[in-house]
Design a protein around this motif. Structure first.
Motif, PDB file in Angstrom:
ATOM      1  N   ALA A  41      35.773  12.377  93.461  1.00  0.00           N
ATOM      2  CA  ALA A  41      34.860  13.374  94.014  1.00  0.00           C
ATOM      3  C   ALA A  41      35.440  14.003  95.279  1.00  0.00           C
ATOM      4  CB  ALA A  41      33.506  12.735  94.315  1.00  0.00           C
ATOM      5  N   ALA A  42      36.038  13.178  96.132  1.00  0.00           N
ATOM      6  CA  ALA A  42      36.615  13.689  97.376  1.00  0.00           C
ATOM      7  C   ALA A  42      37.800  14.623  97.084  1.00  0.00           C
ATOM      8  CB  ALA A  42      37.061  12.544  98.266  1.00  0.00           C
ATOM      9  N   GLY A  43      38.627  14.258  96.097  1.00  0.00           N
ATOM     10  CA  GLY A  43      39.763  15.092  95.740  1.00  0.00           C
ATOM     11  C   GLY A  43      39.333  16.442  95.206  1.00  0.00           C
ATOM     12  N   VAL A  44      38.339  16.437  94.313  1.00  0.00           N
ATOM     13  CA  VAL A  44      37.827  17.699  93.764  1.00  0.00           C
ATOM     14  C   VAL A  44      37.213  18.545  94.873  1.00  0.00           C
ATOM     15  CG1 VAL A  44      36.088  18.703  92.226  1.00  0.00           C
ATOM     16  CG2 VAL A  44      37.455  16.755  91.450  1.00  0.00           C
ATOM     17  N   ALA A  45      36.459  17.899  95.765  1.00  0.00           N
ATOM     18  CA  ALA A  45      35.823  18.621  96.876  1.00  0.00           C
ATOM     19  C   ALA A  45      36.862  19.290  97.759  1.00  0.00           C
ATOM     20  CB  ALA A  45      34.963  17.663  97.701  1.00  0.00           C
ATOM     21  N   MET A  46      37.935  18.565  98.085  1.00  0.00           N
ATOM     22  CA  MET A  46      38.977  19.123  98.947  1.00  0.00           C
ATOM     23  C   MET A  46      39.692  20.293  98.281  1.00  0.00           C
ATOM     24  SD  MET A  46      39.457  18.082 102.028  1.00  0.00           S
ATOM     25  CE  MET A  46      41.114  18.744 102.182  1.00  0.00           C
ATOM     26  N   LEU A  47      39.998  20.161  97.004  1.00  0.00           N
ATOM     27  CA  LEU A  47      40.682  21.244  96.295  1.00  0.00           C
ATOM     28  C   LEU A  47      39.812  22.499  96.238  1.00  0.00           C
ATOM     29  CD1 LEU A  47      42.351  19.337  93.321  1.00  0.00           C
ATOM     30  CD2 LEU A  47      43.529  20.467  95.211  1.00  0.00           C
ATOM     31  N   LEU A  48      38.539  22.318  95.920  1.00  0.00           N
ATOM     32  CA  LEU A  48      37.649  23.471  95.781  1.00  0.00           C
ATOM     33  C   LEU A  48      37.361  24.131  97.121  1.00  0.00           C
ATOM     34  CD1 LEU A  48      35.091  22.205  93.102  1.00  0.00           C
ATOM     35  CD2 LEU A  48      36.979  23.793  92.787  1.00  0.00           C
ATOM     36  N   VAL A  49      37.170  23.322  98.160  1.00  0.00           N
ATOM     37  CA  VAL A  49      36.858  23.910  99.461  1.00  0.00           C
ATOM     38  C   VAL A  49      38.073  24.647 100.017  1.00  0.00           C
ATOM     39  CG1 VAL A  49      37.483  21.989 101.016  1.00  0.00           C
ATOM     40  CG2 VAL A  49      35.570  23.479 101.590  1.00  0.00           C
ATOM     41  N   ALA A  50      39.268  24.155  99.721  1.00  0.00           N
ATOM     42  CA  ALA A  50      40.477  24.813 100.213  1.00  0.00           C
ATOM     43  C   ALA A  50      40.720  26.139  99.504  1.00  0.00           C
ATOM     44  CB  ALA A  50      41.682  23.892 100.025  1.00  0.00           C
ATOM     45  N   ILE A  51      40.408  26.192  98.202  1.00  0.00           N
ATOM     46  CA  ILE A  51      40.708  27.387  97.417  1.00  0.00           C
ATOM     47  C   ILE A  51      39.548  28.385  97.415  1.00  0.00           C
ATOM     48  CG2 ILE A  51      41.249  28.227  95.099  1.00  0.00           C
ATOM     49  CD1 ILE A  51      42.594  25.497  94.595  1.00  0.00           C
ATOM     50  N   LEU A  52      38.317  27.879  97.249  1.00  0.00           N
ATOM     51  CA  LEU A  52      37.194  28.767  96.995  1.00  0.00           C
ATOM     52  C   LEU A  52      36.287  29.035  98.191  1.00  0.00           C
ATOM     53  CD1 LEU A  52      36.097  27.448  93.482  1.00  0.00           C
ATOM     54  CD2 LEU A  52      37.441  29.481  94.000  1.00  0.00           C
TER      55      LEU A  52
END
Length: 466
Positions: free
Chosen positions: A135-146
């Motif tokens: 969950a933390a990995g997905v959150a970081m990827l999405l917040v950085a990109i989107l």
């Protein structure tokens, strides 16, 4: 003794919540109360915890804390630090502005409908969870990109963060630890259990999009900051355009996407082992490091100076260090706090109390769902909450005259939902720090949508299994 431990734990939770609401330093509050609960668990010998332990009790507590540090630093903590470092490096190279401007062009037609734009990322985020069971990995990827993109099309800060958080709530897929544990307890194959999950999740995706669309628009109408944020969106678009034109070439837009692309293309889900035993698998950590070296080489070629390109990488290590002081320390404190709760036997005490009640099939499911949700909120970990109850669920279902799957499936999913309303959940901590908001504020924003989604899940599973 378990009941006594549960009562003590409940009082500790109330006192911790009071101090956090009074804005005491969160990491120290969680560490202190985690320490006290772990020490009390040893003193009261909850679950015979002292068995085989001949060490001085006070030292045992600190050894437990050391174990939490080690586990977090070599697990999701390392992933978060690497992601923060990579995000910082992308900002240094202006690649973040490049991808924001590139993605902004096709999103401009949705600018008049920001809530429609933001909820469209939910199915994408849910699919991403299949490839990246973190969950933390997905959150970081999405917040950085989107996240920068959402702000630039007029989406408010809290709406953007809460919807990104909604993308991380599902613990599903054949690689998910929760899926494997549930299937094991039910005595069925992982693929069979996942097929039931898939049907539920596919329908829930539509429900979640509708819930967040309606609630986000309602919440923003009652927020004075939303008007200001939307008013600034036009200027942000022009600023982004100037930044990419002056400082970064357009093809740099691919660099922030590399960890995501490598993680999906070379995940366990998309790359099963071949007949000769060879496979192409790359973890999220490995994907970040590979992307880092590709970005370094790209920047060196473009600038024509290896010295200058290597100098820019200092931002990678700087942001990694900053993430430890702001995010990882809080995650470690939250882990130690939840560990103390489990050691004191809070979940066992509540379970024993629930077994004495007779509320019927739907009533028992609702109460257990609420218990699972509260346990996740208190511990900050959906997996820890589910693991504490999973072995009991099949027997409890039989005692209630229920299909074990009808109880196991909604509870396993709701355990993940609870992360979105827990101020000490890692994904909440990560997103709150990235958005510069409080974890309590972000968790509270998701309370109503998660409540609606949880009830919908229970009803939906019952209908699908008729």
């Amino acid at each position: 003794m378990v009941i006594i431990g549960g009562v003590i734990a409940l009082n500790m939770v109330v006192l911790t919540a009071w101090l956090l609401l009074r804005r005491y330093r969160a990491d120290l509050v969680l560490l202190v109360f985690g320490f006290l609960m772990t020490l009390l668990a040893y003193l009261l010998n909850i679950h015979n915890i002292r068995s085989g332990n001949d060490n001085f009790l006070l030292f045992s507590v600190f050894e437990d804390l050391t174990g939490v540090f080690s586990q977090r630093m070599t697990g999701s903590g390392l992933t978060i630090m690497l992601l923060c470092g990579y995000v910082g490096y992308m900002r240094k190279l202006q690649a973040s502005d490049a991808i924001t401007y590139a993605l902004l062009q096709p999103m401009m037609f949705l600018r008049r409908y920001p809530y429609l734009a933001v909820v469209t990322i939910i199915p994408f985020g849910m699919l991403l969870c299949l490839a990246i069971p973190s969950a933390a990995g997905v959150a970081m990827l999405l917040v950085a990109i989107l996240y920068p993109l959402l702000q630039r099309i007029g989406v408010s800060k809290m709406t953007g963060l809460s919807v990104i958080l909604a993308c991380t709530i599902f613990d599903f897929g054949v690689n998910s630890p929760g899926t494997r544990l549930a299937a094991s307890e039910l005595g069925m194959g992982v693929s069979t259990y996942f097929s039931l999950q898939g049907k539920t999740v596919a329908i829930l995706a539509i429900i979640i999009m509708a819930v967040y669309y309606l609630y986000s628009s309602y919440a923003d109408k009652h927020s004075s900051r939303t008007v200001v944020e939307n008013k600034e969106a036009n200027d942000l678009v022009e600023d982004t355009k100037e930044a990419i034109q002056e400082k970064a070439p357009a093809f740099y837009a691919i660099l922030p996407l590399l960890p995501l692309l490598f993680s999906v293309l070379f995940s366990q889900w998309t790359n099963p082992r071949s007949a000769n035993g060879l496979r192409f698998y790359l973890s999220l950590d490995g994907a970040i490091l590979l992307s880092f070296f590709i970005a370094l080489l790209t920047d060196a070629i473009r600038s024509g100076s290896l010295r200058s390109a290597m100098s820019s990488t200092s931002s990678f290590w700087t942001y990694m260090g900053n993430s430890f002081s702001t995010i990882i320390t809080l995650c470690i404190a939250a882990d130690f706090f939840s560990s103390g709760l489990l050691k004191l036997g809070m979940t066992d005490a509540v379970t024993e109390l629930l077994l004495t009640l007779n509320l019927g099939k739907l009533g028992n499911t609702m109460v257990f769902a609420l218990l699972m949700l509260l346990t996740t909120v208190i511990t900050g970990s959906g997996m820890a909450a589910f693991a504490a109850f999973s072995s009991l669920i099949p027997d409890l279902a039989l005692q209630f005259g229920m299909d074990p799957v009808a109880l196991m499936l909604p509870l396993q999913m709701i355990a993940g939902f609870g992360r979105a309303v827990s101020p000490i959940a890692i994904a909440v901590i990560v997103l709150a720090n990235m958005g510069n908001v409080s974890t309590v504020q972000l968790a509270r924003r998701n309370l109503v949508p998660i409540a609606v989604i949880s009830v919908s899940t229970i009803i939906l599973v019952q209908l699908l299994l008729l």
